[in-house]
Scaffold this active site. Structure first.
Site, mmCIF file in Angstrom:
data_model
loop_
_atom_site.group_PDB
_atom_site.id
_atom_site.type_symbol
_atom_site.label_atom_id
_atom_site.label_comp_id
_atom_site.label_asym_id
_atom_site.label_seq_id
_atom_site.Cartn_x
_atom_site.Cartn_y
_atom_site.Cartn_z
ATOM 1 N N ASP A 183 0.819 -1.026 0.020
ATOM 2 C CA ASP A 183 -0.132 0.044 0.034
ATOM 3 C C ASP A 183 0.728 1.189 0.081
ATOM 4 O OD1 ASP A 183 0.844 -0.589 2.588
ATOM 5 O OD2 ASP A 183 -0.823 0.633 3.489
ATOM 6 N N GLU A 221 -0.145 -1.118 5.731
ATOM 7 C CA GLU A 221 0.956 -0.891 6.551
ATOM 8 C C GLU A 221 1.132 0.713 7.067
ATOM 9 O OE1 GLU A 221 4.941 0.497 7.518
ATOM 10 O OE2 GLU A 221 3.775 1.231 6.060
#
Length: 358
Positions: free
Chosen positions: A72, A130
């Site tokens: 991400d 994350e």
């Protein structure tokens, strides 16, 4: 569905991955592409949990290394699609995620496809969420459902480190420091108590605070305690009855999470303090035999990691871990995020040499 060609160069893979938007919470298209690509590799056992993909060799080696990277990014700000740029004679790939941390993911995918018989067994992890709260992190979820997948003798996170080895990481704490008052009409302010005014001593303590530099196993970690947000007030003609100062404490891995919380509460003694997020740091872990072999093989000089990374998660599970990936961490989340092409190739070369050494 986007498709990834794992026979492409790690630079071209970086470009392809970055051009698949995957802001936290929107990782599914990229996770699908990764899952589809690695599922075609016969030498790997592949497991998927949500948008987290794990691929493992099962060669019966004496030691196992876990190599992980998050897929991400922070929000895009007119910096996708990627483009090639040259500055002062250096060729870069520019765009969101090039540094944090899709170049590292691309290197991992390239090596996962090509290293069918590495010197150690390998567990590759590509995970979601994350860049947001820890309870959403794909590794948090995976640790609850499949803790066995974290088993290993050493772990490497592909976080940007300028192609150097960064040991451990600082811990990260967020807290709300509150003041309260009494609402009144601002034309009759003497009837109320202004909560925003009462927050002045909080800011004074922060301004006077001197952060530590702490040596841990030969690496010097820099701490920081800072206000990152202030909120208060309900209307332009109302004396506010609540003010919240959000503070962020980055603490050296010599302190536990409990010690960090106690320190913050001590700094703001007399105020209402609510801890909203707490993630302990990780000691360098460079005394592990595999870590020493790795550092020697890639020819790096270990440095401390100032930001929090998931090396802390592995460290808490008894697996020593380091950060090693292309990209300047100062450019992570920056609108001018860009990674030197040579650094992507150097990191691939370093990992490949270590994982295939006799």
């Amino acid at each position: 569905m986007p498709r990834l060609d794992l026979t492409a160069s790690s630079v071209d893979l970086t470009r392809a991955i970055c051009d698949i938007p995957s802001v936290s919470g929107e990782e599914t298209p990229l996770a699908d592409a990764i899952f589809d690509a690695v599922s075609a590799l016969g030498h790997l056992d592949v497991f998927r949990d949500g948008d987290t993909i794990v691929a493992r060799t099962q060669l019966g080696r004496a030691r196992r290394v876990v190599i992980a990277g998050h897929i991400d990014t922070v929000p895009i700000n007119a910096n996708v699609p990627t483009r090639d740029v040259t500055e002062d004679g250096t060729a870069y790939l520019w765009g969101r995620g090039t540094v944090d941390m899709k170049a590292g993911v691309a290197v991992q995918l390239k090596l996962a496809a090509e290293l069918a018989a590495p010197r150690v067994d390998l567990t590759w992890m590509w995970y979601d969420h994350e860049e947001v709260d820890a309870d959403l992190n794909g590794l948090t979820r995976l640790a609850r459902t499949r803790p066995d997948l974290f088993e290993g003798d050493f772990a490497i996170l592909g976080e940007p480190s300028n192609g150097q080895v960064e040991g451990g990481c600082n811990g990260n704490l967020r807290a709300l420091v509150r003041t309260t008052g009494v609402r009144s009409h601002s034309a009759r302010a003497w009837i109320g108590e202004n909560a925003i005014h009462k927050a002045a001593p909080i800011l004074a303590r922060l301004a006077e605070y001197h952060p530590r530099e702490v040596e841990v196993e030969g690496l010097v970690y820099r701490e920081g305690l800072n206000a990152v947000r202030i909120s208060g007030g309900v209307a332009g003609n109302v004396i506010p009855d609540l003010c919240e100062v959000e503070v962020n404490y980055r603490f050296a891995p010599s302190r536990s999470g409990e010690e960090a919380e106690a320190h913050v509460r001590d700094v703001f003694a007399g105020f209402d303090v609510e801890i909203t997020d707490l993630a302990a740091g990780a000691r360098p872990g460079l005394d592990a035999p595999l870590a020493q072999e790795f550092v020697a093989a890639v020819g790096a000089e270990p440095r401390p990691k100032y930001g929090w990374t998931d090396v802390a998660r592995f460290s808490a599970m008894g697996v020593p871990a380091v950060n090693y990936g292309p990209g300047d961490p100062h450019l992570a989340h920056h609108d001018e995020e860009r990674v030197p092409l040579a650094q992507i190739e150097d990191v691939e070369r370093g990992l490949r040499a270590w994982l295939t050494a006799p």
